[in-house]
Design a protein around this motif. Structure first.
Motif, PDB file in Angstrom:
ATOM      1  N   TRP A  70       8.602  -2.784  13.864  1.00 22.04           N
ATOM      2  CA  TRP A  70       8.235  -2.000  15.043  1.00 22.04           C
ATOM      3  C   TRP A  70       8.890  -0.612  14.982  1.00 22.04           C
ATOM      4  O   TRP A  70       8.240   0.403  15.244  1.00 22.04           O
TER       5      TRP A  70
ATOM      6  N   ASP B 211       7.209   1.422  12.197  1.00 20.71           N
ATOM      7  CA  ASP B 211       5.869   1.856  12.618  1.00 20.71           C
ATOM      8  C   ASP B 211       5.981   3.118  13.477  1.00 20.71           C
ATOM      9  O   ASP B 211       5.160   4.035  13.361  1.00 20.71           O
TER      10      ASP B 211
ATOM     11  N   ASP C  51       6.613   6.026  11.251  1.00 24.01           N
ATOM     12  CA  ASP C  51       5.348   6.436  10.621  1.00 24.01           C
ATOM     13  C   ASP C  51       4.511   7.286  11.573  1.00 24.01           C
ATOM     14  O   ASP C  51       3.948   8.313  11.176  1.00 24.01           O
TER      15      ASP C  51
END
Length: 194
Positions: free
Chosen positions: A61, A64, A67
């Motif tokens: 998480w 992500d 990203d």
């Protein structure tokens, strides 16, 4: 519709946010997820496996979010600021992320794989997450210097998590000014050999 595994992880995460890990009961997690206790054991083999999966889920998480920050439009400085802001926000929202980023674990959290359970196995922790952030930044920026600046910015953000300031800190923009003011550049191969 979420899978049984996803439902169990959500239920376990909610239980962990309400009480310490030792007080989280498998029967309660299964009931909250709407599955049988046997399904929980089939998915995770027990509470230790469920804890390891929670740690991996929260690490994913966090990454992500890194990203998303690196992929956001705008100049590299704004994307670095977004990574720094996400790091602080993610650590504030989830105790497991904070422990992963700082390496500060306590008995109220599940133990990550390799830490305290099976000595000798690598544990997911700050070094691994910083390395993963740098790899992502390396892919997002055209130069190695961008990845190095991102790593330095995240390390500075982590220092604020470990030792919070008495007064409001400089914020992500101030941290990035510190990074730029340090004259950070990628060492030449010749200089690195010295």
């Amino acid at each position: 519709m979420p899978t049984a595994r996803e439902s169990l992880l959500e239920a376990a995460g909610a239980a962990l946010s309400a009480r310490p890990w030792p007080a989280v009961r498998m029967v309660d997690v299964a009931a909250a997820a709407g599955v049988s206790r046997q399904t929980l054991y089939n998915e995770f083999a027990g509470k230790t496996g469920l804890g390891h999966a929670l740690v991996r889920r929260d690490a994913a998480w966090y990454l992500d979010g890194v990203d998303r920050a690196l992929a956001s439009p705008g100049p590299s400085a704004e994307r670095l600021a977004a990574v720094v802001e996400w790091t602080g926000r993610a650590a504030g929202e989830r105790a497991l992320v904070r422990a992963l980023l700082t390496g500060c674990w306590n008995g109220n959290l599940p133990v990550p794989a390799g830490r305290g359970v099976r000595p000798g196995l690598p544990a997911l922790g700050p070094a691994e997450l910083v390395r993963a952030v740098r790899e992502r930044a390396d892919a997002a920026f055209a130069t190695g210097e961008g990845a190095l600046r991102c790593e330095l910015a995240v390390r500075l953000a982590l220092s604020y998590l470990i030792a919070p300031a008495d007064q409001p800190g400089p914020g992500s923009a101030g941290l990035l000014q510190l990074v730029d003011g340090a004259g950070l550049s990628v060492p030449s191969p010749r200089a690195a050999a010295r």
